[in-house]
Design an enzyme around this catalytic site. Sequence first.
Site, PDB file in Angstrom:
ATOM      1  N   PHE A  59       0.832  -1.208   0.000  1.00 57.22           N
ATOM      2  CA  PHE A  59       0.000   0.000   0.000  1.00 57.22           C
ATOM      3  C   PHE A  59       0.868   1.259   0.000  1.00 57.22           C
ATOM      4  O   PHE A  59       0.357   2.361   0.055  1.00 57.22           O
ATOM      5  CB  PHE A  59      -0.967  -0.017   1.191  1.00 57.22           C
ATOM      6  CG  PHE A  59      -1.994  -1.130   1.106  1.00 57.22           C
ATOM      7  CD1 PHE A  59      -2.204  -1.804  -0.097  1.00 57.22           C
ATOM      8  CD2 PHE A  59      -2.751  -1.504   2.202  1.00 57.22           C
ATOM      9  CE1 PHE A  59      -3.153  -2.823  -0.200  1.00 57.22           C
ATOM     10  CE2 PHE A  59      -3.702  -2.523   2.111  1.00 57.22           C
ATOM     11  CZ  PHE A  59      -3.898  -3.184   0.904  1.00 57.22           C
ATOM     12  N   LYS A  60       2.160   1.068   0.003  1.00 59.71           N
ATOM     13  CA  LYS A  60       3.110   2.198  -0.015  1.00 59.71           C
ATOM     14  C   LYS A  60       2.609   3.353   0.847  1.00 59.71           C
ATOM     15  O   LYS A  60       2.393   4.475   0.390  1.00 59.71           O
ATOM     16  CB  LYS A  60       3.390   2.668  -1.434  1.00 59.71           C
ATOM     17  CG  LYS A  60       4.188   1.636  -2.226  1.00 59.71           C
ATOM     18  CD  LYS A  60       4.860   2.214  -3.434  1.00 59.71           C
ATOM     19  CE  LYS A  60       5.564   1.134  -4.216  1.00 59.71           C
ATOM     20  NZ  LYS A  60       4.632   0.138  -4.789  1.00 59.71           N
ATOM     21  N   ASP A  63       1.793   8.679   5.100  1.00 61.62           N
ATOM     22  CA  ASP A  63       0.818   9.569   5.741  1.00 61.62           C
ATOM     23  C   ASP A  63       1.223   9.806   7.200  1.00 61.62           C
ATOM     24  O   ASP A  63       2.269   9.332   7.654  1.00 61.62           O
ATOM     25  CB  ASP A  63      -0.589   8.940   5.642  1.00 61.62           C
ATOM     26  CG  ASP A  63      -1.662   9.997   5.447  1.00 61.62           C
ATOM     27  OD1 ASP A  63      -1.626  11.019   6.170  1.00 61.62           O
ATOM     28  OD2 ASP A  63      -2.541   9.810   4.590  1.00 61.62           O
ATOM     29  N   THR A  67      -3.007   7.726  10.607  1.00 63.87           N
ATOM     30  CA  THR A  67      -3.585   7.111   9.402  1.00 63.87           C
ATOM     31  C   THR A  67      -2.854   5.825   9.038  1.00 63.87           C
ATOM     32  O   THR A  67      -3.493   4.813   8.734  1.00 63.87           O
ATOM     33  CB  THR A  67      -3.552   8.121   8.232  1.00 63.87           C
ATOM     34  OG1 THR A  67      -4.141   9.338   8.682  1.00 63.87           O
ATOM     35  CG2 THR A  67      -4.293   7.595   7.019  1.00 63.87           C
ATOM     36  N   GLY A 165      12.285  -8.427 -15.189  1.00 61.78           N
ATOM     37  CA  GLY A 165      11.359  -8.855 -16.249  1.00 61.78           C
ATOM     38  C   GLY A 165      10.856  -7.659 -17.037  1.00 61.78           C
ATOM     39  O   GLY A 165      11.616  -7.013 -17.751  1.00 61.78           O
ATOM     40  N   GLY A 169      15.026  -5.537 -15.636  1.00 61.53           N
ATOM     41  CA  GLY A 169      16.040  -6.093 -14.739  1.00 61.53           C
ATOM     42  C   GLY A 169      16.247  -7.587 -14.946  1.00 61.53           C
ATOM     43  O   GLY A 169      15.323  -8.294 -15.359  1.00 61.53           O
ATOM     44  N   GLY A 185       5.864  -9.304 -11.674  1.00 61.66           N
ATOM     45  CA  GLY A 185       4.441  -9.247 -11.959  1.00 61.66           C
ATOM     46  C   GLY A 185       4.115  -9.631 -13.390  1.00 61.66           C
ATOM     47  O   GLY A 185       3.857 -10.802 -13.699  1.00 61.66           O
ATOM     48  N   ARG A 186       4.125  -8.620 -14.291  1.00 58.93           N
ATOM     49  CA  ARG A 186       3.631  -8.824 -15.652  1.00 58.93           C
ATOM     50  C   ARG A 186       4.264  -9.999 -16.389  1.00 58.93           C
ATOM     51  O   ARG A 186       3.568 -10.715 -17.117  1.00 58.93           O
ATOM     52  CB  ARG A 186       3.841  -7.538 -16.474  1.00 58.93           C
ATOM     53  CG  ARG A 186       2.832  -6.472 -16.156  1.00 58.93           C
ATOM     54  CD  ARG A 186       3.256  -5.135 -16.694  1.00 58.93           C
ATOM     55  NE  ARG A 186       4.387  -4.566 -15.963  1.00 58.93           N
ATOM     56  CZ  ARG A 186       4.953  -3.404 -16.253  1.00 58.93           C
ATOM     57  NH1 ARG A 186       4.509  -2.689 -17.267  1.00 58.93           N
ATOM     58  NH2 ARG A 186       5.963  -2.951 -15.527  1.00 58.93           N
TER      59      ARG A 186
HETATM   60  O1  O7M Z   1       7.015  -6.937 -12.759  1.00 60.97           O
HETATM   61  P1  O7M Z   1       6.132  -5.742 -12.943  1.00 60.97           P
HETATM   62  O2  O7M Z   1       6.858  -4.566 -13.499  1.00 60.97           O
HETATM   63  O3  O7M Z   1       4.875  -6.046 -13.660  1.00 60.97           O
HETATM   64  O4  O7M Z   1       5.603  -5.332 -11.491  1.00 60.97           O
HETATM   65  C1  O7M Z   1       6.420  -4.737 -10.534  1.00 60.97           C
HETATM   66  C2  O7M Z   1       5.674  -4.579  -9.238  1.00 60.97           C
HETATM   67  O5  O7M Z   1       6.541  -3.960  -8.293  1.00 60.97           O
HETATM   68  C3  O7M Z   1       4.441  -3.680  -9.323  1.00 60.97           C
HETATM   69  O6  O7M Z   1       3.501  -4.173  -8.390  1.00 60.97           O
HETATM   70  C4  O7M Z   1       4.937  -2.333  -8.876  1.00 60.97           C
HETATM   71  O7  O7M Z   1       3.929  -1.564  -8.263  1.00 60.97           O
HETATM   72  C5  O7M Z   1       6.018  -2.728  -7.863  1.00 60.97           C
HETATM   73  N1  O7M Z   1       7.148  -1.784  -7.707  1.00 60.97           N
HETATM   74  C6  O7M Z   1       7.829  -1.307  -8.791  1.00 60.97           C
HETATM   75  O8  O7M Z   1       7.594  -1.706  -9.936  1.00 60.97           O
HETATM   76  N2  O7M Z   1       8.823  -0.379  -8.597  1.00 60.97           N
HETATM   77  C7  O7M Z   1       9.192   0.064  -7.389  1.00 60.97           C
HETATM   78  O9  O7M Z   1      10.112   0.850  -7.271  1.00 60.97           O
HETATM   79  C8  O7M Z   1       8.534  -0.451  -6.258  1.00 60.97           C
HETATM   80  C9  O7M Z   1       7.570  -1.427  -6.434  1.00 60.97           C
HETATM   81  C10 O7M Z   1       7.136  -2.109  -5.265  1.00 60.97           C
HETATM   82  O10 O7M Z   1       6.770  -3.236  -5.216  1.00 60.97           O
HETATM   83  O11 O7M Z   1       7.263  -1.433  -4.150  1.00 60.97           O
HETATM   84  C11 O7M Z   1       7.028  -2.106  -2.965  1.00 60.97           C
END
Ligand code: O7M
Length: 211
Positions: A59-60, A63, A67, A165, A169, A185-186
């Site tokens: 949730f980064k 705040d 909160t 990916g 990287g 992720g993707r």
């Molecule tokens: O592999 P991807 O690019 O599809 O997904 C990367 C995931 O990592 C995606 O959920 C982003 O919101 C997250 N992320 C970043 O891509 N860059 C960052 O600097 C930080 C994050 C992250 O996960 O922060 C906790």
Amino acid sequence: MESKIIFALDVYDYNTAMELARTVGEKVFAIKINWPVILENGIKIVRDLSKYANIICDFKLADIDNTVSMITTKVKEYGGYGIISHSFTGLNSLKAVVKSAGNMKVFSVVSMSQESYLDNITEELIKISREAGVYGLVAPGNRPYYLKKVKELSEGLKIISPGVGAQGGDIVNAMLLGSDYVIIGRSIYNSLDPLGTLEGFSSSINNKLNK
Ligand code: O7M
């Protein structure tokens, strides 16, 4: 061997999310969810997904103390394994996250995968994170210079790294430079064979790092 991969489940649809979690859950260290899946389904999906894997709520947080405490408490209530907070909000805010997290793991962002990140404050962010008592740091798997720098200053805190990916990287490079876990992720959820793709990433680590 324990998986070194955190799967970023950035989808909206409930059934798609559950199906992906069921398919890869046992083969990953954790599943990281972010706003897309929460905005569509609500916090209850944390509990549902937890059947298949440890769930890290990305949730980064950024705040005031009250909160971030309220949000962290809710994630804990629904069975979250971990939570991710920004650290630029300063020590008090990050301490509030750690306190409310209880047994949940707290990860703080100290550098990002985007070139535009304000890297001049990373050293200070690591200091704040350590003082607040976080479990781990988020540092980019696609920007070797900054990942290495975070590793040098991390003093044993775990490092989790996005950017592998789809963002360019390389998984082995990231692990060699100090990532404990990479976030993907993707490359996995957009693939025709998510499990096969995940296993491909895992074996590339095992082949290179166990030599
Ligand atoms: O592999 P991807 O690019 O599809 O997904 C990367 C995931 O990592 C995606 O959920 C982003 O919101 C997250 N992320 C970043 O891509 N860059 C960052 O600097 C930080 C994050 C992250 O996960 O922060 C906790």
